[in-house]
Design a protein around this motif. Structure first.
Motif, short mmCIF file in Angstrom:
data_model
loop_
_atom_site.label_atom_id
_atom_site.label_comp_id
_atom_site.label_asym_id
_atom_site.label_seq_id
_atom_site.Cartn_x
_atom_site.Cartn_y
_atom_site.Cartn_z
N SER A 90 11.60 -17.86 26.84
CA SER A 90 10.59 -18.89 27.04
C SER A 90 9.27 -18.27 27.50
N LEU A 91 9.35 -17.35 28.44
CA LEU A 91 8.14 -16.66 28.91
C LEU A 91 7.52 -15.84 27.78
N PHE A 92 8.34 -15.17 27.00
CA PHE A 92 7.85 -14.37 25.89
C PHE A 92 7.15 -15.25 24.85
N THR A 93 7.77 -16.37 24.51
CA THR A 93 7.17 -17.29 23.53
C THR A 93 5.84 -17.83 24.03
N THR A 94 5.80 -18.21 25.30
CA THR A 94 4.56 -18.71 25.88
C THR A 94 3.46 -17.66 25.82
N ARG A 95 3.80 -16.44 26.14
CA ARG A 95 2.81 -15.36 26.11
C ARG A 95 2.30 -15.10 24.69
N VAL A 96 3.19 -15.08 23.72
CA VAL A 96 2.80 -14.83 22.34
C VAL A 96 1.89 -15.95 21.82
N ILE A 97 2.26 -17.19 22.10
CA ILE A 97 1.44 -18.32 21.65
C ILE A 97 0.07 -18.26 22.30
N LYS A 98 0.03 -17.98 23.60
CA LYS A 98 -1.25 -17.92 24.32
C LYS A 98 -2.15 -16.81 23.78
N GLN A 99 -1.58 -15.62 23.53
CA GLN A 99 -2.39 -14.50 23.08
C GLN A 99 -2.83 -14.63 21.63
N SER A 100 -1.96 -15.15 20.78
CA SER A 100 -2.30 -15.17 19.36
C SER A 100 -3.00 -16.46 18.93
N LEU A 101 -2.68 -17.58 19.56
CA LEU A 101 -3.26 -18.84 19.10
C LEU A 101 -4.22 -19.49 20.09
N GLY A 102 -4.08 -19.20 21.36
CA GLY A 102 -4.98 -19.77 22.36
C GLY A 102 -4.32 -20.85 23.19
N PHE A 103 -5.07 -21.29 24.21
CA PHE A 103 -4.52 -22.26 25.15
C PHE A 103 -4.34 -23.64 24.53
N GLU A 104 -5.15 -23.97 23.51
CA GLU A 104 -5.01 -25.30 22.89
C GLU A 104 -3.64 -25.46 22.25
N TYR A 105 -3.22 -24.44 21.52
CA TYR A 105 -1.92 -24.50 20.88
C TYR A 105 -0.79 -24.44 21.90
N LEU A 106 -1.00 -23.70 22.98
CA LEU A 106 0.00 -23.63 24.04
C LEU A 106 0.21 -25.01 24.67
N GLY A 107 -0.88 -25.72 24.90
CA GLY A 107 -0.79 -27.08 25.43
C GLY A 107 -0.10 -28.02 24.46
N LEU A 108 -0.42 -27.89 23.18
CA LEU A 108 0.21 -28.71 22.16
C LEU A 108 1.69 -28.39 22.05
N ASN A 109 2.04 -27.12 22.16
CA ASN A 109 3.44 -26.73 22.15
C ASN A 109 4.17 -27.37 23.33
N GLY A 110 3.55 -27.41 24.49
CA GLY A 110 4.16 -28.05 25.65
C GLY A 110 4.38 -29.53 25.45
N PHE A 137 4.88 -31.15 22.60
CA PHE A 137 5.98 -31.37 21.68
C PHE A 137 7.32 -30.93 22.25
N THR A 138 7.31 -29.90 23.08
CA THR A 138 8.54 -29.50 23.76
C THR A 138 9.02 -30.62 24.67
N ASN A 139 8.09 -31.24 25.38
CA ASN A 139 8.46 -32.35 26.26
C ASN A 139 8.98 -33.55 25.48
N ILE A 140 8.40 -33.82 24.32
CA ILE A 140 8.86 -34.93 23.50
C ILE A 140 10.28 -34.68 23.00
N VAL A 141 10.53 -33.47 22.53
CA VAL A 141 11.87 -33.14 22.04
C VAL A 141 12.88 -33.16 23.19
N THR A 142 12.48 -32.67 24.35
CA THR A 142 13.37 -32.72 25.51
C THR A 142 13.69 -34.15 25.89
N PHE A 143 12.68 -35.02 25.85
CA PHE A 143 12.91 -36.43 26.16
C PHE A 143 13.90 -37.05 25.18
#
Length: 132
Positions: free
Chosen positions: A25-45, A47-53
């Protein structure tokens, strides 16, 4: 192998899998943040919360299956095993139908959920295709 040894093996494998999941999870977060930026990281969060719900609707049914089947499997009671599996099959079908309809009902409100993220996409329909 005794019950104590099997319990220790089970606890150890559960602990190792939790550590591995946390690391990935930490690795995925770091890769998304470095390669795509904080906007995509927020969007990933989001959708992760929606799927968890949506996954919460399972409500521990898998634990109930394990608990209910323990004694019949030990006694080799095939009739009870078959009836329990039919019951859980029907329960899982109802649960999956509920999850499906909740997911479908969220499509009209998707613009409300991630309205700030539309500016970072060339095609707004890509989100619908990827996540819905």
């Amino acid at each position: 192998m005794g019950r104590k040894a099997q319990s220790i093996k089970n606890i150890t494998s559960g602990f190792i899998s939790q550590i591995l999941i946390a690391f990935l999870s930490l690795f995925t977060t770091r890769v998304i943040k470095q390669s795509l930026g904080f906007e995509y990281l927020g969007l990933n969060g989001v959708f992760t919360n929606i799927v968890t719900f949506l996954c919460l609707s399972e409500l521990g049914l898998s634990s109930a299956v394990t608990f209910a089947l323990y004694k019949p499997l030990a006694e080799k009671n095939e009739e009870l095993i078959c009836s329990l599996l039919r019951f859980f099959r029907n329960t899982y079908r109802i649960t999956s139908a509920i999850i499906f309809f909740i997911g479908i009902s969220m499509i009209p409100i998707k613009k409300i959920i991630y309205k700030n993220y539309f500016t970072i996409f060339i095609c707004n329909n890509c989100l619908s295709f990827i996540y819905y």
